[in-house]
Design a protein around this motif. Structure first.
Motif, PDB file in Angstrom:
ATOM      1  N   VAL A 285     -54.284  14.457 -13.443  1.00 49.21           N
ATOM      2  CA  VAL A 285     -53.594  13.727 -15.188  1.00 49.21           C
ATOM      3  C   VAL A 285     -51.924  13.355 -14.790  1.00 49.21           C
TER       4      VAL A 285
ATOM      5  N   TRP B 246     -50.576  14.954 -10.254  1.00 51.37           N
ATOM      6  CA  TRP B 246     -50.093  14.326 -11.455  1.00 51.37           C
ATOM      7  C   TRP B 246     -50.320  12.904 -10.612  1.00 51.37           C
TER       8      TRP B 246
ATOM      9  N   THR C  89     -43.779  23.596 -14.356  1.00 51.94           N
ATOM     10  CA  THR C  89     -45.320  23.148 -14.407  1.00 51.94           C
ATOM     11  C   THR C  89     -45.160  21.599 -14.233  1.00 51.94           C
ATOM     12  N   LEU C  90     -44.526  20.818 -13.859  1.00 55.00           N
ATOM     13  CA  LEU C  90     -44.204  19.664 -13.983  1.00 55.00           C
ATOM     14  C   LEU C  90     -44.107  19.184 -12.677  1.00 55.00           C
TER      15      LEU C  90
ATOM     16  N   ILE D 104     -42.451  21.021 -22.247  1.00 57.43           N
ATOM     17  CA  ILE D 104     -43.447  21.256 -20.889  1.00 57.43           C
ATOM     18  C   ILE D 104     -42.656  22.105 -20.079  1.00 57.43           C
TER      19      ILE D 104
ATOM     20  N   ILE E 175     -50.815  20.887 -21.990  1.00 54.82           N
ATOM     21  CA  ILE E 175     -50.766  19.617 -21.118  1.00 54.82           C
ATOM     22  C   ILE E 175     -51.859  19.013 -21.863  1.00 54.82           C
TER      23      ILE E 175
ATOM     24  N   VAL F 232     -51.738  20.893 -11.379  1.00 52.93           N
ATOM     25  CA  VAL F 232     -52.282  21.250 -12.615  1.00 52.93           C
ATOM     26  C   VAL F 232     -53.997  21.655 -12.229  1.00 52.93           C
TER      27      VAL F 232
ATOM     28  N   LEU G 197     -57.426  22.873 -19.163  1.00 57.70           N
ATOM     29  CA  LEU G 197     -55.690  22.370 -18.322  1.00 57.70           C
ATOM     30  C   LEU G 197     -55.089  23.508 -19.360  1.00 57.70           C
TER      31      LEU G 197
END
Length: 334
Positions: free
Chosen positions: A178, A229, A219-220, A215, A49, A224, A45
């Motif tokens: 994640v 997620w 990315t969110l 972050i 993260i 990832v 990762l």
């Protein structure tokens, strides 16, 4: 190619000339890793993260409620996993009608009622892992003190630990994901912005000072290392403004309905009247009810809370003798 991570490329056997060209305008979202087949296949990762996972692991050590007294055991020490049911029903035993008697003066009297024996009829329950493996998106309801916030904290921590220090125990979920736990109240207050930006702002508010670096929203807003997620949204009922609550549900339903979306959503809430939960249910999210403590759960909790097994057994015995069994089915009151 075996792996493509942002702008780094790891190639297998190469025959002939290879030319790779990434312009500044190349979208990182277009370079997507395949989903790993299992936990043994996950890649590394990004550093920020990994740090976020460690922060969530640390946050989950604290009890979600402040209790009186000096002793504050770690949540991981006293947590007892509860089952998830699709509903609950109880059948009371037949009402006991006491036989009238005559007292010394010849007056009719009724003896006091004894404790009413209640037979609890539970629907078949599932473990949290079974529910997660069976449904992409979930609604988990439960009354006050039933353990909803604790469930989201411990689930985030258990999945984070699977990334940081996997052990021989089965993973809490089969699909590598994640975890990201946010409060519904905070997330609902940021929805004037695109959803990934709202999530990024919430991460900054809820974990900011503990993070190693901000972050980014992009990315969110994407997978990832090929993984989705697991978005744990806790406490929908704590969003006091009905319009904000409805908007949050509509946004979550939009993202959950997209098969290519980077999120699996688990939402916890107290039961809410009306159609507040309908948007997620319409797109197929499964609804579960957090099961209360039974006798076995109460005994496990007592053995974890007290330092000595004798104290735990005495506590359970006193609960039974005082006819407080029904009360202590609520974990917070136990």
């Amino acid at each position: 190619f075996r792996r493509v991570l942002f702008r780094s490329i790891q190639a297998g056997s190469i025959q002939g000339g290879v030319h790779v060209h990434l312009t500044e305008g190349t979208s990182e979202r277009a370079i997507r890793l395949p989903a790993p087949a299992g936990w043994d296949d996950v890649g590394p990762l990004p550093a920020e993260i990994s740090f976020l996972l460690r922060v969530q692991l640390e946050v989950a050590q604290e009890l979600p409620y402040r209790l009186p007294g000096a002793r504050r055991p770690a949540l991981a020490t006293v947590y007892v996993r509860q089952g998830l049911g699709s509903g609950s029903a109880e059948a009371d035993s037949e009402r006991f009608v006491p036989t009238p008697m005559l007292d010394d003066r010849g007056q009719v009297m009724y003896p006091p009622n004894g404790p009413v024996v209640r037979l609890a009829v539970r629907p078949p329950s599932r473990t949290v892992r079974e529910a997660l493996d069976g449904d992409d998106h979930m609604l988990v309801t439960g009354g006050p003190g039933q353990g909803k916030s604790t469930l989201s904290l411990r689930l985030a921590a258990d999945v984070a630990r699977q990334w940081i220090a996997p052990d021989a125990d089965p993973a809490p979920i089969t699909e590598p994901v994640v975890p990201l736990r946010l409060t519904a109240r905070e997330l609902a207050s940021h929805l004037t912005r695109p959803f990934p930006e709202a999530v990024a702002e919430c991460v900054g508010v809820e974990y900011g000072g503990m993070l190693s670096a901000p972050i980014a929203a992009r990315t969110l807003g994407d997978r990832v290392a090929g993984c989705r997620w697991l978005l744990l949204v806790d406490g929908l009922d704590e969003v006091s403004d009905a319009a904000e609550r409805d908007r949050l549900m509509a946004v979550l339903a939009i993202w959950a309905s997209d098969a290519e979306a980077p999120y699996r959503i688990v939402l916890t809430t107290r039961p809410i009247e009306g159609a507040a939960l309908a948007p997620l249910q319409r797109i197929g999210a499964a609804r579960y009810e957090l099961q209360p403590f039974d006798e076995k759960s109460l005994r496990l909790f007592a053995e974890s809370w007290f330092d000595h097994t004798d104290h735990a057994h005495r506590f359970v015995r006193q609960i039974r003798e005082a006819h407080l069994d029904e009360l202590t089915r609520v974990p917070l009151l136990a």
